[in-house]
Enzyme design. Structure first.
Site: not given
Length: 303
Positions: A82, A194
């Site tokens: 991320s 993610d």
């Protein structure tokens, strides 16, 4: 200052540094930076750095990068999840810590993306990819000075997808595509989201790319840092609990792990303070990094 906790999940001691930060309140109080430590030899080891997820908290990674450079640690592998993938990619591509800080000040890399009008996500983070393409200028990950990998989640099977070749911009976009908020990113026909869902602090990923010694940095939001109310906040709180549990597992496998609680610093002092806290964290960790590297080097020489 919280005590240093030694872990022995691996033959090499993994040191977890839990850094106490300013108490909640309107007044911003930051500790003065510790004196700059002596430079650290990498002992001939392939050193990797694993930068964890944490949204705006990830600005602390910039300070970590700056201090690693100042210490002279020869980092050859960088992995990120991320926001960790964002700043890790910028570093691995050849930018130094000062250049990354300037970029972070010039553009809002952590903005909310653009409306997607899709059933798969409210927004698209494609603008992030476009910004990064401008920085990387089409140079693939394989051509970067440091080995790099971004961790994403394969939505078809729930497995980790380690993106270590091709477009670095697309890899970062996939690694930071928060489910429901951002649309999934499709790479080679696979829908990705993610990476915090599977490996919020990508220690295993760093070892998969050849790192023999891994310094891990965890900047995730903590469930105890802010009270919640309402369905949406409870949903995000559930994700924070999951991410923290997974991060704890990864930290136990690192050679040196640094865990920062940053949300109160962010709210009281603003984003700039997070870079300072990243620098402070590395300075505080420096003696443990030096000691752990020396021990790892000795073990290697006896093989």
């Amino acid at each position: 200052m919280a005590p240093i906790l030694s872990r022995f999940a691996r033959p090499a001691a993994a040191v977890l540094l839990s850094l106490a930060l300013p108490a909640w309140g309107e007044e911003c109080t930051l500790e003065p930076l510790l004196p700059a430590p002596a430079r650290i030899a990498s002992q001939g080891l392939r050193v990797g750095v694993a930068l964890g997820s944490g949204s705006a908290h990830g600005l602390a990674h910039i300070g970590v990068i700056q201090e690693l450079e100042a210490l002279g640690v020869d980092v050859v592998v960088v992995t990120g999840t991320s926001v960790g993938a964002l700043f890790g990619a910028l570093w691995a591509s050849g930018l130094d810590g000062a250049q990354i800080e300037r970029l972070a000040r010039e553009a809002d890399w952590l903005d909310g993306g653009q409306l997607a009008f899709s059933t798969q996500g409210l927004y698209s983070n494609a603008p992030l990819q476009k910004k990064l393409e401008g920085v990387f200028r089409g140079k693939p990950v394989e051509g970067w000075p440091r080995r790099f990998g971004a961790v994403a989640t394969n939505l078809a099977n729930g497995h980790r997808q380690l993106l270590a070749s091709g477009s670095g911009a697309l890899a970062v976009q996939a690694s930071s595509a928060v489910p429901a908020y951002f649309r999934p990113v499709v790479i080679d026909g696979v829908k990705l989201a993610d990476g915090a869902l599977v490996e919020p602090v990508p220690v295993d990923a760093a070892r998969a790319l050849g790192a023999e010694f891994v310094i891990a940095v965890d900047v995730a939001y903590r469930p105890y840092e802010e009270s919640v109310s309402g369905a949406a906040q409870y949903a995000f709180q559930a994700m924070h609990i999951l991410v923290n549990a997974l991060a704890e597992q990864q930290l136990r496998t690192a050679d040196v792990a640094i865990r920062l609680d940053l949300h109160r610093t962010l709210t009281a002092c603003g984003r700039d303070a997070l870079i300072v806290e990243g620098r402070q964290a590395l300075r505080r960790a420096a003696p443990h990094i030096a000691q752990a590297l020396a021990l790892a080097g000795e073990r290697r020489s006896r093989r």
